[in-house]
Motif scaffolding. Sequence first.
Motif, PDB file in Angstrom:
ATOM      1  N   UNK A 329       0.852  -1.190   0.000  1.00 28.54           N
ATOM      2  CA  UNK A 329       0.000   0.000   0.000  1.00 28.54           C
ATOM      3  C   UNK A 329       0.884   1.235   0.000  1.00 28.54           C
ATOM      4  N   UNK A 330       0.468   2.273  -0.717  1.00 29.85           N
ATOM      5  CA  UNK A 330       1.167   3.541  -0.571  1.00 29.85           C
ATOM      6  C   UNK A 330       0.542   4.310   0.588  1.00 29.85           C
ATOM      7  N   UNK A 331       1.035   5.480   0.875  1.00 31.69           N
ATOM      8  CA  UNK A 331       0.564   6.211   2.053  1.00 31.69           C
ATOM      9  C   UNK A 331      -0.780   6.890   1.838  1.00 31.69           C
ATOM     10  N   UNK A 332      -1.344   6.752   0.643  1.00 27.38           N
ATOM     11  CA  UNK A 332      -2.684   7.259   0.378  1.00 27.38           C
ATOM     12  C   UNK A 332      -3.737   6.157   0.449  1.00 27.38           C
ATOM     13  N   UNK A 333      -3.278   4.910   0.664  1.00 25.39           N
ATOM     14  CA  UNK A 333      -4.215   3.801   0.784  1.00 25.39           C
ATOM     15  C   UNK A 333      -4.489   3.068  -0.507  1.00 25.39           C
ATOM     16  N   UNK A 334      -3.674   3.292  -1.536  1.00 26.04           N
ATOM     17  CA  UNK A 334      -3.820   2.554  -2.786  1.00 26.04           C
ATOM     18  C   UNK A 334      -3.090   1.217  -2.633  1.00 26.04           C
ATOM     19  N   UNK A 335      -3.845   0.110  -2.654  1.00 29.83           N
ATOM     20  CA  UNK A 335      -3.299  -1.217  -2.383  1.00 29.83           C
ATOM     21  C   UNK A 335      -3.293  -2.054  -3.652  1.00 29.83           C
ATOM     22  N   UNK A 336      -2.201  -2.779  -3.860  1.00 34.53           N
ATOM     23  CA  UNK A 336      -2.131  -3.698  -4.999  1.00 34.53           C
ATOM     24  C   UNK A 336      -1.448  -4.991  -4.574  1.00 34.53           C
ATOM     25  N   UNK A 337      -1.760  -6.073  -5.297  1.00 35.45           N
ATOM     26  CA  UNK A 337      -1.207  -7.394  -5.014  1.00 35.45           C
ATOM     27  C   UNK A 337       0.091  -7.597  -5.793  1.00 35.45           C
ATOM     28  N   UNK A 338       1.144  -8.002  -5.074  1.00 29.60           N
ATOM     29  CA  UNK A 338       2.421  -8.315  -5.717  1.00 29.60           C
ATOM     30  C   UNK A 338       2.531  -9.790  -6.063  1.00 29.60           C
ATOM     31  N   UNK A 339       1.976 -10.669  -5.223  1.00 23.45           N
ATOM     32  CA  UNK A 339       2.091 -12.105  -5.466  1.00 23.45           C
ATOM     33  C   UNK A 339       0.920 -12.820  -4.810  1.00 23.45           C
ATOM     34  N   UNK A 340       0.420 -13.875  -5.467  1.00 15.19           N
ATOM     35  CA  UNK A 340      -0.712 -14.639  -4.944  1.00 15.19           C
ATOM     36  C   UNK A 340      -0.439 -16.129  -5.137  1.00 15.19           C
ATOM     37  N   UNK A 341      -1.390 -16.965  -4.713  1.00 18.11           N
ATOM     38  CA  UNK A 341      -1.264 -18.406  -4.893  1.00 18.11           C
ATOM     39  C   UNK A 341      -0.481 -19.101  -3.803  1.00 18.11           C
ATOM     40  N   UNK A 342      -0.333 -18.459  -2.642  1.00 20.73           N
ATOM     41  CA  UNK A 342       0.413 -19.055  -1.537  1.00 20.73           C
ATOM     42  C   UNK A 342      -0.545 -19.739  -0.577  1.00 20.73           C
ATOM     43  N   UNK A 343      -0.182 -20.954  -0.167  1.00 22.88           N
ATOM     44  CA  UNK A 343      -1.001 -21.663   0.807  1.00 22.88           C
ATOM     45  C   UNK A 343      -0.853 -21.038   2.186  1.00 22.88           C
ATOM     46  N   UNK A 344       0.371 -20.639   2.538  1.00 24.23           N
ATOM     47  CA  UNK A 344       0.645 -19.978   3.808  1.00 24.23           C
ATOM     48  C   UNK A 344       1.791 -19.004   3.581  1.00 24.23           C
ATOM     49  N   UNK A 345       1.734 -17.842   4.208  1.00 18.37           N
ATOM     50  CA  UNK A 345       2.780 -16.836   4.048  1.00 18.37           C
ATOM     51  C   UNK A 345       2.829 -15.958   5.285  1.00 18.37           C
ATOM     52  N   UNK A 346       3.978 -15.352   5.509  1.00 16.18           N
ATOM     53  CA  UNK A 346       4.138 -14.457   6.652  1.00 16.18           C
ATOM     54  C   UNK A 346       5.512 -13.844   6.633  1.00 16.18           C
ATOM     55  N   UNK A 347       5.812 -13.033   7.652  1.00 18.28           N
ATOM     56  CA  UNK A 347       7.155 -12.501   7.805  1.00 18.28           C
ATOM     57  C   UNK A 347       7.688 -11.743   6.614  1.00 18.28           C
ATOM     58  N   UNK A 348       7.198 -10.562   6.332  1.00 18.97           N
ATOM     59  CA  UNK A 348       7.688  -9.784   5.190  1.00 18.97           C
ATOM     60  C   UNK A 348       8.745  -8.780   5.642  1.00 18.97           C
ATOM     61  N   UNK A 349       9.647  -8.442   4.715  1.00 18.69           N
ATOM     62  CA  UNK A 349      10.667  -7.409   4.947  1.00 18.69           C
ATOM     63  C   UNK A 349      11.149  -6.930   3.583  1.00 18.69           C
ATOM     64  N   UNK A 350      11.617  -5.692   3.528  1.00 19.56           N
ATOM     65  CA  UNK A 350      12.077  -5.116   2.275  1.00 19.56           C
ATOM     66  C   UNK A 350      13.571  -5.324   2.092  1.00 19.56           C
ATOM     67  N   UNK A 351      13.973  -5.663   0.862  1.00 16.10           N
ATOM     68  CA  UNK A 351      15.393  -5.617   0.520  1.00 16.10           C
ATOM     69  C   UNK A 351      15.833  -4.159   0.589  1.00 16.10           C
ATOM     70  N   UNK A 352      17.099  -3.937   0.911  1.00 18.08           N
ATOM     71  CA  UNK A 352      17.552  -2.562   1.114  1.00 18.08           C
ATOM     72  C   UNK A 352      17.517  -1.715  -0.152  1.00 18.08           C
ATOM     73  N   UNK A 353      17.455  -2.365  -1.313  1.00 18.53           N
ATOM     74  CA  UNK A 353      17.312  -1.623  -2.565  1.00 18.53           C
ATOM     75  C   UNK A 353      15.941  -0.970  -2.676  1.00 18.53           C
ATOM     76  N   UNK A 354      14.956  -1.509  -1.939  1.00 18.76           N
ATOM     77  CA  UNK A 354      13.586  -1.007  -2.043  1.00 18.76           C
ATOM     78  C   UNK A 354      12.868  -1.517  -3.269  1.00 18.76           C
ATOM     79  N   UNK A 355      13.506  -2.407  -4.026  1.00 18.48           N
ATOM     80  CA  UNK A 355      12.898  -2.910  -5.272  1.00 18.48           C
ATOM     81  C   UNK A 355      12.286  -4.298  -5.092  1.00 18.48           C
ATOM     82  N   UNK A 356      12.486  -4.914  -3.931  1.00 20.11           N
ATOM     83  CA  UNK A 356      11.935  -6.244  -3.685  1.00 20.11           C
ATOM     84  C   UNK A 356      11.338  -6.319  -2.283  1.00 20.11           C
ATOM     85  N   UNK A 357      10.308  -7.144  -2.160  1.00 20.53           N
ATOM     86  CA  UNK A 357       9.767  -7.519  -0.861  1.00 20.53           C
ATOM     87  C   UNK A 357      10.096  -8.993  -0.637  1.00 20.53           C
TER      88      UNK A 357
END
Length: 420
Positions: A329-357
């Motif tokens: 989500x951006x700071x205005x509340x615009x949300x988009x999906x980056x990846x789907x099809x996961x049975x279970x997921x958790x623990x997100x963090x950004x790469x320091x480049x800011x180009x990957x989650x």
Amino acid sequence: MSSVAASRRIRFGPFELDRQTGELWKHGTKVRLQGKPFQVLVALLDRPGETVSREELRQRLWSGDTFVDFESGLNTAANRLRITLGDSAENPRYVETLARSGYRFVARVDEVGELPPAPAVTSAPPAPHTTDRELRWGMAIAGTIFVIAATWWAARRTVPETATFQQVTFGRGMVAGARFAPDGQTVLYSAKWESEPWRVYLVSSVSPETRALEFQNSTLSAVSRSGELALLSRDGRSASLGSTLSRVPMNGGSPRNVADHVVCADWSPDGKDLGLVRFAGRRTQLEFPPGKILYQTASALGCPRFSPDGTQISFVETPGRGNAYIKVSDLKGSVRTLSSGWSVAGGVAWAQSGREVWFSASRTGGPQALWSTSLSGKVRLIFQAPGSLRLEDISRDGRVLVTEMDRRVEMAGRRKSRAL
């Protein structure tokens, strides 16, 4: 000397020892063990099941013309060995202490062929034979052993490669959150070890010494760049109601409440405010700053994580069991999906480049591995281990903090008393 002791590689439990290279492996990942603790382990494995006296260890570890406090040095080496193995002097699984006599290695030891390191596959020991008369009651206990490990490969790598793990916790229990401190070398985490209450701990990635901070019955959610902690209360209320979020300096002080019914939170990169996920009746909402709703849904939301430049927030959304999405989500509340099809997921963090989650997930519901998705939705595998991993944090220099999840089932029983 036994044939097992003469072998270059020997296995015990989930561990493998390479005598030639001086390396110890657990489930195929290298564990740091050097110097005197390693020498003690080799000496015990040379004669598994036999007593190795303190005098024998003195002669082996210290030359005759070396003047040291032998008693203290050997005790320290044995304690560090136990910490690495996750062992206990009171209930030894590997190293048994014989009072004023020496030590004995009590686990089963097997010879391993001369192969390159590979994940160890161990089978459960046969269950003791118990008749119906002997078993009066049984209870299955689901426990989780979490191990925090720092991997030392660069986050900008584009292909999976072997990671070097450094184990930094050795207790038995549960870990509920871990983050790098601003110095990049210190790790803060919250855990409930054995029968102890939830506490926040501090440990250096270059030393096994752990220090408990003053915050009890709290779990760590995030650490700001200035060293301020975001804590969630563990006051016994139902998890479905969320927790009270507070902020407090790492070096101590009175916590200041921020919001109630909070699931998880993260500091903005400037360390001035918090983004959070909060329960609101039958809905869950993403807020930044607290009170300003960016996104609201009937689905479950995971912990939010700010991008390095502070303009985006990533999180996991789980509409139902066996269905998870990586979103941003951006700071205005615009949300988009980056990846789907996961049975279970958790623990997100950004790469320091800011180009990957980066995130931990599984397509099939099996053990979770580390994955990443670009902002355009290109997914790649980062690292996969024999066990299930949960991503906790990525440091500024590209090191990665993960927990290894080990679920155990135990059964307790007692003999039926017989009438006299």
